[in-house]
Each structure stands twice: as structure tokens, then as C-alpha cells.
Design a protein around this motif. Structure first.
Motif, PDB file in Angstrom:
ATOM      1  N   PHE A 181       0.845  -1.189   0.000  1.00  0.00           N
ATOM      2  CA  PHE A 181       0.000   0.000   0.000  1.00  0.00           C
ATOM      3  C   PHE A 181       0.881   1.240   0.000  1.00  0.00           C
ATOM      4  O   PHE A 181       2.010   1.209   0.489  1.00  0.00           O
ATOM      5  N   ALA A 182       0.357   2.339  -0.516  1.00  0.00           N
ATOM      6  CA  ALA A 182       1.054   3.619  -0.457  1.00  0.00           C
ATOM      7  C   ALA A 182       1.300   3.976   1.013  1.00  0.00           C
ATOM      8  O   ALA A 182       0.546   3.574   1.899  1.00  0.00           O
ATOM      9  N   GLN A 183       2.346   4.749   1.246  1.00  0.00           N
ATOM     10  CA  GLN A 183       2.763   5.063   2.610  1.00  0.00           C
ATOM     11  C   GLN A 183       1.635   5.639   3.450  1.00  0.00           C
ATOM     12  O   GLN A 183       1.516   5.320   4.635  1.00  0.00           O
ATOM     13  N   LYS A 184       0.769   6.445   2.861  1.00  0.00           N
ATOM     14  CA  LYS A 184      -0.295   7.074   3.649  1.00  0.00           C
ATOM     15  C   LYS A 184      -1.374   6.091   4.087  1.00  0.00           C
ATOM     16  O   LYS A 184      -2.153   6.398   4.982  1.00  0.00           O
ATOM     17  N   ARG A 185      -1.427   4.888   3.485  1.00  0.00           N
ATOM     18  CA  ARG A 185      -2.436   3.885   3.846  1.00  0.00           C
ATOM     19  C   ARG A 185      -1.856   2.610   4.446  1.00  0.00           C
ATOM     20  O   ARG A 185      -2.586   1.761   4.932  1.00  0.00           O
ATOM     21  N   VAL A 186      -0.554   2.454   4.428  1.00  0.00           N
ATOM     22  CA  VAL A 186       0.053   1.193   4.852  1.00  0.00           C
ATOM     23  C   VAL A 186      -0.224   0.875   6.322  1.00  0.00           C
ATOM     24  O   VAL A 186      -0.464  -0.277   6.683  1.00  0.00           O
ATOM     25  N   GLY A 187      -0.216   1.866   7.184  1.00  0.00           N
ATOM     26  CA  GLY A 187      -0.504   1.637   8.601  1.00  0.00           C
ATOM     27  C   GLY A 187      -1.929   1.162   8.828  1.00  0.00           C
ATOM     28  O   GLY A 187      -2.181   0.279   9.642  1.00  0.00           O
ATOM     29  N   GLU A 203     -10.362  -3.775   0.533  1.00  0.00           N
ATOM     30  CA  GLU A 203     -10.851  -3.235  -0.739  1.00  0.00           C
ATOM     31  C   GLU A 203     -11.338  -1.788  -0.577  1.00  0.00           C
ATOM     32  O   GLU A 203     -11.096  -0.936  -1.435  1.00  0.00           O
ATOM     33  N   MET A 204     -12.000  -1.509   0.544  1.00  0.00           N
ATOM     34  CA  MET A 204     -12.500  -0.158   0.798  1.00  0.00           C
ATOM     35  C   MET A 204     -11.357   0.828   1.047  1.00  0.00           C
ATOM     36  O   MET A 204     -11.457   2.003   0.712  1.00  0.00           O
ATOM     37  N   LEU A 205     -10.253   0.357   1.627  1.00  0.00           N
ATOM     38  CA  LEU A 205      -9.110   1.208   1.927  1.00  0.00           C
ATOM     39  C   LEU A 205      -8.233   1.453   0.704  1.00  0.00           C
ATOM     40  O   LEU A 205      -7.728   2.554   0.506  1.00  0.00           O
ATOM     41  N   MET A 206      -8.061   0.451  -0.120  1.00  0.00           N
ATOM     42  CA  MET A 206      -7.052   0.516  -1.169  1.00  0.00           C
ATOM     43  C   MET A 206      -7.440   1.410  -2.348  1.00  0.00           C
ATOM     44  O   MET A 206      -8.610   1.589  -2.647  1.00  0.00           O
ATOM     45  N   ASP A 207      -6.410   1.937  -2.969  1.00  0.00           N
ATOM     46  CA  ASP A 207      -6.546   2.620  -4.248  1.00  0.00           C
ATOM     47  C   ASP A 207      -6.013   1.635  -5.282  1.00  0.00           C
ATOM     48  O   ASP A 207      -4.803   1.374  -5.318  1.00  0.00           O
ATOM     49  N   PRO A 208      -6.884   1.056  -6.128  1.00  0.00           N
ATOM     50  CA  PRO A 208      -6.426   0.023  -7.058  1.00  0.00           C
ATOM     51  C   PRO A 208      -5.399   0.514  -8.081  1.00  0.00           C
ATOM     52  O   PRO A 208      -4.752  -0.300  -8.740  1.00  0.00           O
ATOM     53  N   GLU A 244      -2.779   2.288  -7.086  1.00  0.00           N
ATOM     54  CA  GLU A 244      -1.507   2.389  -6.358  1.00  0.00           C
ATOM     55  C   GLU A 244      -1.197   1.182  -5.480  1.00  0.00           C
ATOM     56  O   GLU A 244      -0.033   0.913  -5.212  1.00  0.00           O
ATOM     57  N   ASP A 245      -2.213   0.503  -4.971  1.00  0.00           N
ATOM     58  CA  ASP A 245      -2.027  -0.524  -3.952  1.00  0.00           C
ATOM     59  C   ASP A 245      -2.309  -1.920  -4.507  1.00  0.00           C
ATOM     60  O   ASP A 245      -3.020  -2.063  -5.504  1.00  0.00           O
TER      61      ASP A 245
END
Length: 87
Positions: free
Chosen positions: A9-15, A50-55, A57-58
Motif C-alpha cells: 500500500f502507499a505510505q499514507k495507507r500502509v498503517g 478493498e475499501m481502503l485501497m486505491d487500485p 496504487e495498492d
């Protein structure tokens, strides 16, 4: 079922991705979780990611096994993850 989850995941969503994964599985090392999970919780896990990810980028890869006894695991080098991760 036994599941291995690998994510990027992109850094802003990985946590947030790690936090979601740890609700259902055990952290093994950077961006990898594994463990036994019910079919219902597996569906919930996938939906939350699925709701969190940006397809654009992630990415997420899910390996599923009928049970842990049909898998083999070897560790080499530095052990990461928690000690509660007894497989």
C-alpha cells in the motif's frame, strides 16, 4: 482456512492496512500476515482492504489453504513479527 496475506500500500495507507490485517491474522514481517480465519472473517477482511485501497496504487495478494497442515513454512535470517505467531 489458513491464509497468507501480502500487501503493498502507499505510505499514507500502509498503517491502516496493517491495522485491518491484524484484526484477523498474525503479523509475520513487513507487509505479510498469516493465520487461520473463518470464511466469514475472510470476506470481511477482503472487503475492508478493498475499501481502503486505491487500485491504481495498492495491491493485495491472498494465498488460501484448506488448513495449515497443507502448507510448509521455513524461516531464514532475522525473525520478524510477534512471538504469539506460533505456527
Amino acid at each position: 482456512m489458513f491464509v497468507i496475506l501480502v500487501y503493498d500500500f502507499a505510505q499514507k495507507r500502509v498503517g491502516k492496512a496493517l491495522k485491518i490485517g491484524r484484526k484477523y491474522l498474525h503479523w509475520v514481517q513487513n507487509s505479510v500476515l498469516e493465520g487461520e480465519i473463518s470464511k466469514g472473517n475472510f470476506v470481511k477482511l477482503k472487503k475492508e482492504l478493498e475499501m481502503l485501497m486505491d487500485p491504481e496504487e495498492d495491491s493485495v495478494i491472498l494465498y488460501t489453504f484448506r488448513s495449515q497442515k497443507y502448507s510448509k513454512r521455513e524461516e531464514m535470517g532475522l525473525k520478524k513479527g510477534g512471538d504469539d505467531n506460533i505456527i
